[in-house]
Design a protein around this motif. Structure first.
Motif, PDB file in Angstrom:
ATOM      1  N   LEU A  40       0.699  -1.093   0.072  1.00  0.00           N
ATOM      2  CA  LEU A  40      -0.213  -0.063  -0.067  1.00  0.00           C
ATOM      3  C   LEU A  40       1.009   1.222   0.043  1.00  0.00           C
ATOM      4  O   LEU A  40       0.502   2.056  -0.739  1.00  0.00           O
ATOM      5  CB  LEU A  40      -0.808   0.038   1.164  1.00  0.00           C
ATOM      6  N   GLY A  41       1.856   1.232   0.796  1.00  0.00           N
ATOM      7  CA  GLY A  41       2.769   2.312   0.686  1.00  0.00           C
ATOM      8  C   GLY A  41       3.517   2.469  -0.601  1.00  0.00           C
ATOM      9  O   GLY A  41       3.599   3.656  -1.102  1.00  0.00           O
ATOM     10  N   GLY A  42       3.798   1.482  -1.199  1.00  0.00           N
ATOM     11  CA  GLY A  42       4.341   1.736  -2.621  1.00  0.00           C
ATOM     12  C   GLY A  42       3.552   2.066  -3.676  1.00  0.00           C
ATOM     13  O   GLY A  42       3.811   2.926  -4.388  1.00  0.00           O
ATOM     14  N   LEU A  43       2.154   1.545  -3.514  1.00  0.00           N
ATOM     15  CA  LEU A  43       1.243   2.147  -4.588  1.00  0.00           C
ATOM     16  C   LEU A  43       0.938   3.699  -4.141  1.00  0.00           C
ATOM     17  O   LEU A  43       0.807   4.439  -5.190  1.00  0.00           O
ATOM     18  CB  LEU A  43       0.173   1.346  -4.190  1.00  0.00           C
ATOM     19  N   LEU A  44       0.947   4.043  -2.887  1.00  0.00           N
ATOM     20  CA  LEU A  44       0.846   5.736  -2.685  1.00  0.00           C
ATOM     21  C   LEU A  44       1.853   6.514  -3.237  1.00  0.00           C
ATOM     22  O   LEU A  44       1.615   7.476  -3.673  1.00  0.00           O
ATOM     23  CB  LEU A  44       0.648   5.709  -1.217  1.00  0.00           C
ATOM     24  N   LEU A  45       3.004   5.937  -3.108  1.00  0.00           N
ATOM     25  CA  LEU A  45       4.102   6.596  -3.661  1.00  0.00           C
ATOM     26  C   LEU A  45       4.059   6.595  -5.182  1.00  0.00           C
ATOM     27  O   LEU A  45       4.603   7.622  -5.914  1.00  0.00           O
ATOM     28  CB  LEU A  45       5.577   5.765  -3.466  1.00  0.00           C
ATOM     29  N   MET A  46       3.505   5.734  -5.868  1.00  0.00           N
ATOM     30  CA  MET A  46       3.681   5.590  -7.188  1.00  0.00           C
ATOM     31  C   MET A  46       2.556   6.523  -7.908  1.00  0.00           C
ATOM     32  O   MET A  46       2.553   6.930  -8.972  1.00  0.00           O
ATOM     33  CB  MET A  46       3.052   4.216  -7.927  1.00  0.00           C
ATOM     34  N   GLY A  71       2.417   7.286   2.123  1.00  0.00           N
ATOM     35  CA  GLY A  71       3.100   6.226   1.138  1.00  0.00           C
ATOM     36  C   GLY A  71       4.526   6.122   1.951  1.00  0.00           C
ATOM     37  O   GLY A  71       5.050   4.792   2.241  1.00  0.00           O
ATOM     38  N   LEU A  72       5.267   7.337   2.129  1.00  0.00           N
ATOM     39  CA  LEU A  72       6.690   7.405   2.944  1.00  0.00           C
ATOM     40  C   LEU A  72       6.497   6.622   4.348  1.00  0.00           C
ATOM     41  O   LEU A  72       7.273   6.067   4.965  1.00  0.00           O
ATOM     42  CB  LEU A  72       7.389   8.597   2.804  1.00  0.00           C
ATOM     43  N   LEU A  73       5.499   7.178   5.223  1.00  0.00           N
ATOM     44  CA  LEU A  73       5.205   6.913   6.516  1.00  0.00           C
ATOM     45  C   LEU A  73       4.985   5.195   6.691  1.00  0.00           C
ATOM     46  O   LEU A  73       5.631   4.634   7.730  1.00  0.00           O
ATOM     47  CB  LEU A  73       3.994   7.554   7.053  1.00  0.00           C
ATOM     48  N   LEU A  74       4.520   4.720   5.706  1.00  0.00           N
ATOM     49  CA  LEU A  74       4.210   3.196   5.760  1.00  0.00           C
ATOM     50  C   LEU A  74       5.539   2.532   5.375  1.00  0.00           C
ATOM     51  O   LEU A  74       5.483   1.290   5.772  1.00  0.00           O
ATOM     52  CB  LEU A  74       3.066   2.639   4.536  1.00  0.00           C
ATOM     53  N   LEU A  75       6.596   3.064   4.916  1.00  0.00           N
ATOM     54  CA  LEU A  75       7.892   2.666   4.686  1.00  0.00           C
ATOM     55  C   LEU A  75       8.602   2.444   6.247  1.00  0.00           C
ATOM     56  O   LEU A  75       9.437   1.424   6.256  1.00  0.00           O
ATOM     57  CB  LEU A  75       8.604   3.376   3.547  1.00  0.00           C
TER      58      LEU A  75
END
Length: 182
Positions: free
Chosen positions: A100-106, A116-120
């Motif tokens: 989900l974090g990666g998808l938000l970054l994309m 997205g960065l916070l989920l990393l």
């Protein structure tokens, strides 16, 4: 000719059907506004580089999380075939939130990059996964409980309904409804 019967009452529009499109519109306007602010301050090429960098980082995160989820699944299936007991449910957890974090970054834009960065961050990812699990358990727990039965021998059987009634108390000693199928 009318029958005199009133027309059936129609349900009003649900709150989610009203608020979700409004929220998406507000989010898109904020994303565009933020992009133009950053472009005015730093330049268009900088914004383009930031968007491309976030997209590449997001794709890399999704790819690594997907590989990790696949290897966890393959290991679980291998252990199951060899007869070993399964690991705890959270052993390979966190892949969903990482994806989900990666998808938000994309997604293009800076507003979606913040969560997205916070989920990393592992601590944030764990807290978000726990919150999501509690929310799903609270909202769908009864539905999921009805779809699975743990037998005395430890096997989980899909498609049976859990009843709080003692066995044989239903009509003619059996449940009137057929079991759920998956």
């Amino acid at each position: 000719m009318t029958t005199g019967a009133p027309p059936p009452a129609t349900r009003g529009r649900s709150r989610a059907r009203t608020l979700v499109p409004l929220g998406l519109a507000v989010w898109l306007v904020l994303e565009i506004w933020l992009l133009t602010l950053v472009a005015d301050a730093a330049g268009g090429l900088t914004v383009l580089a930031l968007l491309v960098g976030a997209g590449v980082l997001g794709a890399t995160v999704v790819k690594r999380a997907g590989r990790r989820a696949f290897s966890t699944l393959a290991g679980t299936l291998q252990r199951e075939r060899s007869g070993e007991p399964p690991e705890a449910a959270g052993a390979g957890g966190g892949n969903g939130m990482l994806m989900l974090g990666g998808l938000l970054l994309m997604l293009p834009g800076f507003l979606s990059d913040v969560p997205g960065l916070l989920l990393l961050v592992p601590a944030v990812r764990t807290a978000a996964a726990r919150h999501a699990e509690r929310t799903l358990d609270r909202r769908m727990g009864s539905l999921l409980q009805q779809a699975r039965v743990r037998r005395p021998d430890g096997r989980v059987v899909q498609g049976e309904v859990i009843r709080d009634e003692p066995a044989g108390s239903g009509p003619a000693g059996r449940d009137a409804r057929p079991p759920l199928t998956s």
